[in-house]
Design a protein around this motif. Sequence first.
Motif, mmCIF file in Angstrom:
data_model
loop_
_atom_site.group_PDB
_atom_site.id
_atom_site.type_symbol
_atom_site.label_atom_id
_atom_site.label_comp_id
_atom_site.label_asym_id
_atom_site.label_seq_id
_atom_site.Cartn_x
_atom_site.Cartn_y
_atom_site.Cartn_z
ATOM 1 N N ASP A 42 -40.267 58.259 73.910
ATOM 2 C CA ASP A 42 -39.172 58.963 74.569
ATOM 3 C C ASP A 42 -37.994 58.348 74.880
ATOM 4 O OD1 ASP A 42 -40.607 57.816 76.651
ATOM 5 O OD2 ASP A 42 -40.861 59.682 77.672
ATOM 6 N N ASP A 43 -38.622 56.714 75.054
ATOM 7 C CA ASP A 43 -37.413 55.923 75.046
ATOM 8 C C ASP A 43 -37.671 54.544 74.707
ATOM 9 O OD1 ASP A 43 -38.986 54.329 76.984
ATOM 10 O OD2 ASP A 43 -38.403 55.829 78.506
ATOM 11 N N MET A 44 -36.636 53.381 74.825
ATOM 12 C CA MET A 44 -37.245 52.262 74.166
ATOM 13 C C MET A 44 -37.176 51.109 75.134
ATOM 14 S SD MET A 44 -34.767 52.291 70.732
ATOM 15 C CE MET A 44 -33.309 52.213 71.503
ATOM 16 N N LYS A 45 -37.812 51.465 76.516
ATOM 17 C CA LYS A 45 -37.718 50.765 77.560
ATOM 18 C C LYS A 45 -38.996 49.638 77.467
ATOM 19 C CE LYS A 45 -35.035 53.386 80.739
ATOM 20 N NZ LYS A 45 -35.271 54.316 82.038
ATOM 21 N N THR A 46 -39.005 48.798 78.235
ATOM 22 C CA THR A 46 -40.048 47.659 78.188
ATOM 23 C C THR A 46 -41.336 48.479 77.989
ATOM 24 O OG1 THR A 46 -38.420 46.104 79.302
ATOM 25 C CG2 THR A 46 -40.836 45.495 79.366
ATOM 26 N N THR A 47 -41.921 49.200 78.820
ATOM 27 C CA THR A 47 -43.083 49.699 78.960
ATOM 28 C C THR A 47 -43.584 50.220 77.780
ATOM 29 O OG1 THR A 47 -43.026 50.122 81.454
ATOM 30 C CG2 THR A 47 -44.798 51.320 80.155
ATOM 31 N N ASN A 48 -42.742 51.224 77.318
ATOM 32 C CA ASN A 48 -43.050 51.731 76.005
ATOM 33 C C ASN A 48 -43.255 50.997 74.714
ATOM 34 O OD1 ASN A 48 -43.393 54.471 76.258
ATOM 35 N ND2 ASN A 48 -41.587 55.151 76.358
ATOM 36 N N CYS A 49 -42.073 49.825 74.923
ATOM 37 C CA CYS A 49 -41.990 48.678 73.690
ATOM 38 C C CYS A 49 -43.289 48.029 73.691
ATOM 39 C CB CYS A 49 -40.956 47.990 74.047
ATOM 40 S SG CYS A 49 -40.561 46.818 72.827
#
Length: 271
Positions: A42-49
């Motif tokens: 749902d996003d490309m932020k650090t946690t998801n990355c």
Amino acid sequence: MQVDWAGTTIPYYDRVTGEAYNAYLFAAVLPCSCYTYVEACDDMKTTNCLLCHVYAYEYFGGVTRLLIPDNLKTDVVKNTRYETILIKKLFRNNFFEIIRLRRPDIFRVLAEMAEYYETAIVPARVRAPQDKSLAEGTVRFATTWIIAALRNQKFFSIDEVNAAVKEKLGELNKTPFKKREGCRLSAYKDEEQAFMKPLPLTPFEPAVWSSAKVPLDYLISDGKNKYSVPFDLIGEQVDIRLTKTAVEVFFHGSRVASHPRLAVIRREPMI
């Protein structure tokens, strides 16, 4: 393992309001077999990355000795040209030293992941796509194969998107090569799997670190909800460790508070 994000997104919608959201595709590829992993986020932020890296290792059934990410904004924040030149001269392009100087919070979690999997992170150079040409090509191919194939379907959650992506990913890895025998899956099993390092007993849990001064109400925030810390820390600087499921607060290296992290916004703070 070479990784990158697709430039095109897959839309999904809220069942009640009809509001549209974007699902971003993360792609990881092994360079010899071209065996591929794709995940929708749902996003490309650090946690998801970082979670995508964990899921990729689990999908491959092993860990690579090298990881080649893009020069992502997730990992590297833009700086002025003058500052960048100074950093390059001072640290001779040492990736971890650059991240340590510019974004100590991101450096901390990247270092945690690299140490946990005993892998070396060697990011692609700016404007040097040949450093991860397979990832670039795989992202383009995955865009055509997956996003185009799903363009007429309507999704109502990120889980629905991932279920469809997983199905198409299986087809992609089992599709026969045009210029060589076998497919991505068979090439991986025959040529690369034996060189993978074993997975650790438990997967890495990414965490985002930040610092905050404890306010008068002795509540700290994860951006959505508030969580309590001991009242005698009012006015003190604390370190906050956020995972998908937990909020931990540290003072001088000792954990002083721990709460389950809430996925939805609620009015009352966690005590």
